[in-house]
Motif scaffolding. Structure first.
Motif, PDB file in Angstrom:
ATOM      1  N   LYS A 181      -4.832 -13.582 -40.191  1.00  0.00           N
ATOM      2  CA  LYS A 181      -4.358 -13.341 -38.815  1.00  0.00           C
ATOM      3  C   LYS A 181      -4.601 -14.552 -37.934  1.00  0.00           C
ATOM      4  O   LYS A 181      -3.782 -14.856 -37.058  1.00  0.00           O
TER       5      LYS A 181
ATOM      6  N   SER B  82      -1.891 -17.065 -38.701  1.00  0.00           N
ATOM      7  CA  SER B  82      -0.541 -16.751 -38.222  1.00  0.00           C
ATOM      8  C   SER B  82      -0.486 -16.579 -36.707  1.00  0.00           C
ATOM      9  O   SER B  82       0.591 -16.400 -36.148  1.00  0.00           O
TER      10      SER B  82
ATOM     11  N   HIS C 123      -2.230 -14.268 -34.613  1.00  0.00           N
ATOM     12  CA  HIS C 123      -2.357 -12.932 -34.020  1.00  0.00           C
ATOM     13  C   HIS C 123      -3.172 -13.017 -32.728  1.00  0.00           C
ATOM     14  O   HIS C 123      -4.245 -13.611 -32.701  1.00  0.00           O
TER      15      HIS C 123
ATOM     16  N   PHE D 293       4.810 -17.976 -43.115  1.00  0.00           N
ATOM     17  CA  PHE D 293       5.212 -16.566 -43.146  1.00  0.00           C
ATOM     18  C   PHE D 293       3.997 -15.713 -43.470  1.00  0.00           C
ATOM     19  O   PHE D 293       3.213 -16.044 -44.355  1.00  0.00           O
ATOM     20  N   LEU D 294       3.844 -14.628 -42.735  1.00  0.00           N
ATOM     21  CA  LEU D 294       2.765 -13.681 -43.034  1.00  0.00           C
ATOM     22  C   LEU D 294       3.383 -12.369 -43.501  1.00  0.00           C
ATOM     23  O   LEU D 294       4.122 -11.728 -42.760  1.00  0.00           O
ATOM     24  N   ALA D 295       3.072 -11.983 -44.722  1.00  0.00           N
ATOM     25  CA  ALA D 295       3.441 -10.637 -45.167  1.00  0.00           C
ATOM     26  C   ALA D 295       2.305  -9.720 -44.727  1.00  0.00           C
ATOM     27  O   ALA D 295       1.152  -9.924 -45.097  1.00  0.00           O
ATOM     28  N   PHE D 296       2.663  -8.740 -43.897  1.00  0.00           N
ATOM     29  CA  PHE D 296       1.635  -7.925 -43.247  1.00  0.00           C
ATOM     30  C   PHE D 296       1.003  -6.919 -44.203  1.00  0.00           C
ATOM     31  O   PHE D 296       1.652  -6.364 -45.078  1.00  0.00           O
TER      32      PHE D 296
ATOM     33  N   PRO E 246       2.760  -3.351 -42.105  1.00  0.00           N
ATOM     34  CA  PRO E 246       3.983  -3.727 -41.377  1.00  0.00           C
ATOM     35  C   PRO E 246       4.288  -2.719 -40.260  1.00  0.00           C
ATOM     36  O   PRO E 246       3.984  -1.531 -40.394  1.00  0.00           O
ATOM     37  N   VAL E 247       4.857  -3.224 -39.171  1.00  0.00           N
ATOM     38  CA  VAL E 247       5.008  -2.439 -37.946  1.00  0.00           C
ATOM     39  C   VAL E 247       6.403  -1.809 -37.883  1.00  0.00           C
ATOM     40  O   VAL E 247       7.391  -2.417 -38.290  1.00  0.00           O
TER      41      VAL E 247
ATOM     42  N   ASN F 242      10.156  -4.465 -47.856  1.00  0.00           N
ATOM     43  CA  ASN F 242      10.775  -5.049 -46.678  1.00  0.00           C
ATOM     44  C   ASN F 242      10.139  -6.405 -46.351  1.00  0.00           C
ATOM     45  O   ASN F 242      10.826  -7.353 -45.975  1.00  0.00           O
ATOM     46  N   GLU F 243       8.822  -6.483 -46.507  1.00  0.00           N
ATOM     47  CA  GLU F 243       8.142  -7.761 -46.267  1.00  0.00           C
ATOM     48  C   GLU F 243       8.654  -8.829 -47.232  1.00  0.00           C
ATOM     49  O   GLU F 243       8.892  -9.977 -46.844  1.00  0.00           O
TER      50      GLU F 243
ATOM     51  N   GLN G 164      12.122  -9.964 -46.256  1.00  0.00           N
ATOM     52  CA  GLN G 164      12.063 -10.894 -45.117  1.00  0.00           C
ATOM     53  C   GLN G 164      11.641 -12.280 -45.578  1.00  0.00           C
ATOM     54  O   GLN G 164      12.179 -13.296 -45.147  1.00  0.00           O
TER      55      GLN G 164
END
Lengths: 257, 471
Positions: free
Chosen positions: A52, A55, A57, A88-91, A94-95, A159-160, A163
């Motif tokens: 975090k 990236s 946060h 790129f951050l793969a969470f 994810p939100v 989805n991550e 993206q």
């Protein structure tokens, strides 16, 4: 250029923005182009804080040290600038963005990378989206669903990966992307990483994970062990196997000492 | 001396109320509302005696009714009402000069990419020529089917019996203080009649009703959808309507006869000095469907609650609305459904967005009369707050006299979260782009029902509004 590292972290200290307790106590790490690194560590070791902080946060703050990404001071940049320069951050979580389709979301993200007077070519976009989804073995209707809205854990991670495939970063940080996944979903994630790595040998990965099992599917070049906010051991893939056999316990004295 | 006082002393704020033109208008009523003004309006329009009487009676009712205190803040309104002109003959309005339109309004037009000819119409300084051809071919098609689509004045002149049969029956003058005011001084608006069984594929757009007067400050619209007909009426525009007046009070009456299906779409973006107090109601007969699709942007205060009176068995009413309140604005909106027959159903979906010091209020009524068995109603209101200073309130009134009915109510309030913003920014979007995308997603369930060009304009407008929402 290709022998300069893509990412250099020197003596990074960091904390949660609203709190005074330091979590990262001086992290040093260097990632070369095309390399796959894994950071493993127990809960609370600071792995996610590292992802975090890198990236950008807003809930996390670097208090000391430096991070050089593509020759630039990463910590000075806003999260969108970091993304645009190839991070790129793969969470981990994810939100949800209700009402916004994945396709629309990706189109907006790609448009944001262009100059103000430049319009994204929608036909190219559509072609690219379909070919990326094919590469990742995804049903084309997936892109019409609203971003993460009502998705299962596995769908969110897919989805991550989609993206990541569309935005084509130079360095992908994967923050416990494997947590809470069943074997099938885990293989989807691993397949995505491997496919992208194969397609673009210059692309680098930093895979953050608690468990060794993802590393059964993705072969890292380097494995680091993080305990107590520091990297306490670095080596090749054998480090992961060592961990699998003996657990994190054996690394803890080193952190204390 | 502070600049605003200086401007007032010099009389430079006149443009708030009317454009300064060198020629005297042909006809303009005096400031304020009284019997003389009402008589003058009626005489100018060469109305029949019954309409003059109708207007005068409405004026009495208006004077007798107190200012409502249950909704938004109307404490400064009386002063406004004393100062405005209640009637300016439309052709006089055309005499305003483009140069008089404030720069910020012009800039918004530019940024929305609206062609200049259209800009002038929106600013009230030009007539619409470009779409005349389109309009005429449509008009021919409508006429062949017996559809009447006229200005309200022509409706009264050319179709006196039909007009008189329905005018003022859905919303009586005494309904509320502002329906009484409108009944006394109405001017402009549409008169629409869809004959039995006629189905129109192309929406009737008030926008196309050229060579008629523009939508006035006291617009009055009467629509009759006869048995089994099907049509869609659209008015308004997402671009800001620059008005020289600071008060708008419309009355929209719709009669949906048995088996008919009618949709009324309106999107309005008033300049932010405007009090916008509108009464719109539909009488929905047996097996008929009425849909209100309502977008409210801009204004200082909007009070507007589209209503469906479900008076025939199996009638259905649906009220879908989007409200956007920016700094200093208050949108007090919602909907009313009255179930007065068995097996009636209704749906209210209300979505509001408040930014800065903006405030959105949902105010709704769901009433089920005894005997309206098996009636169903579902109300959903969702509020999105952009900043910590934004505000939202919900006042759902539910009055149920019939036990055999089903009523659902659901309300959510969400704030644009840091996690959402960070997620989008980590994909390369700026904070403003991220905010606009979240807002677009929020209104998507309603925006997707709009005609494409309206949805596109609405999206662009939201992007514009989200600029400066952060930091």
């Amino acid at each position: 250029m290709s022998d300069t590292p893509i990412l250099t972290i020197r003596n990074l200290h960091g904390k949660v923005a609203d709190e005074d307790i330091e979590i990262l106590h001086g992290v040093d790490l260097e990632i070369g182009r095309g390399e796959i690194h894994a950071i493993m560590g127990p809960n609370g070791s600071g792995k996610s804080t590292l992802a975090k902080t890198l990236s950008g946060h807003p809930g996390y703050e670097a208090t000391d040290g430096e991070v050089i990404f593509e020759g630039e001071d990463l910590l000075e940049q806003e999260p969108d600038e970091r993304s645009q320069s190839g991070l790129f951050l793969a969470f981990q979580y994810p939100v949800e963005i209700p009402g916004v389709s994945i396709a629309n979301f990706l189109r907006t993200a790609l448009q944001a990378r262009l100059d103000e007077d430049e319009e994204l070519d929608l036909f190219d976009f559509q072609d690219q989206l379909l070919s990326r989804m094919e590469l990742l073995d995804m049903d084309p209707t997936f892109a019409e669903r609203a971003v993460n809205d009502g998705f299962s854990g596995g769908e969110k991670k897919r989805n991550e990966i989609l993206q990541m495939a569309m935005l084509q970063p130079k360095l992908a940080l994967m923050d416990e992307t494997d947590s809470g996944l069943d074997i099938d979903a885990l293989q989807v994630v691993a397949h995505g990483v491997n496919a992208l790595a194969k397609e673009n040998p210059e692309m680098s990965f930093l895979i953050i994970t608690h468990y060794q099992r993802l590393l059964n599917y993705i072969r890292p070049d380097h494995v680091h062990v993080m305990v107590g906010g520091r990297i306490v051991r670095s080596g090749g893939p054998e480090v992961a196997e060592e961990l699998e056999a003996s657990g994190y316990e054996s690394f803890k004295p080193a952190a204390a000492g | 001396m502070p600049q605003n006082e200086m401007i007032q002393d010099l009389g430079l704020d006149e443009y708030k109320y009317h454009f300064i033109t060198e020629d005297e208008p042909v006809f303009r009523s005096g400031r304020g509302l009284n019997e003389k003004v009402v008589r003058e309006i009626s005489a100018q329009k060469e109305e029949p005696e019954w309409m003059l009487e109708f207007r005068l009676k409405a004026l009495e009712i208006y004077n007798a009714k107190p200012m409502p205190t249950w909704g938004g803040d109307l404490s400064n309104l009386e002063k406004v009402l004393d100062e405005i002109y209640y009637y300016v003959r439309p052709q006089d309005k055309m005499e305003h000069s483009w140069d008089d339109v404030p720069a910020n309004i012009k800039e918004t037009f530019e940024r929305l990419g609206i062609p200049e000819a259209e800009q002038k119409i929106l600013a009230g300084v030009g007539a619409q020529y470009e779409s005349e051809m389109v309009y005429h071919s449509l008009k021919k098609e409508w006429e062949d089917k017996g559809v009447i689509f006229d200005s309200i004045e022509d409706g009264l002149k050319n179709h006196p019996e039909l007009f008189r049969e329905y005018f003022g029956t859905v919303i009586p003058s005494a309904d509320n203080k502002f329906s009484a005011m409108n009944s006394a001084v109405w001017s402009g608006g549409s008169f629409v009649y869809i004959p039995k069984g006629v189905e129109l594929d192309t929406p009737l757009q008030a926008y196309f009703r050229v060579n008629q007067e523009q939508m006035g400050q006291f617009e009055r619209t009467l629509i009759i959808a006869d048995e089994g007909s099907r049509a869609h009426y659209i008015e308004g525009c997402t671009a800001p309507v620059y008005s020289t007046e600071s008060f708008h009070s419309g009355v929209i009456e719709i009669v949906v006869k048995p088996g008919a299906h009618f949709r009324y779409t309106t999107i309005q973006n008033w300049s932010n000095n405007m009090y916008n107090l509108v009464t719109q109601r539909a009488l929905v007969h047996e097996g008929a469907t009425m849909e209100w699709l309502d977008g409210n942007l801009g204004s200082k205060l909007t009070m507007k609650y589209p209503s469906c009176y479900l008076v025939g068995e199996g009638a259905h009413g649906s009220i879908l609305s989007i409200a956007y309140s920016g700094d200093g604005q208050h949108q007090d909106t919602g909907g009313k459904v009255i179930h007065a027959a068995p097996n009636t159903s209704s749906q209210i979906v209300s979505k509001s967005i408040s930014k800065g010091t903006g405030r959105s209020t949902y105010r709704g009524l769901c009433q089920v009369y005894e005997g309206s068995v098996n009636s169903k109603s579902n109300v959903e209101c969702d509020a999105l707050l952009i900043n910590d200073t934004s505000r939202t309130d919900t006042y759902p009134y539910i009055e149920i006299e019939e036990k055999k009915s089903t009523i659902g109510h659901e309300a959510t309030v969400s704030k644009v979260g840091d996690e959402q913003l960070f997620y989008l920014m980590s994909r390369g979007m700026s904070e403003e782009e991220a905010m606009a995308l979240i807002v677009r997603g929020f209104i998507e369930p309603i925006a997707k029902l709009l005609p494409l060009e309206y949805a596109v304009e609405l999206n662009r407008l939201i992007e514009l509004e989200m600029e400066g929402s952060v930091g």
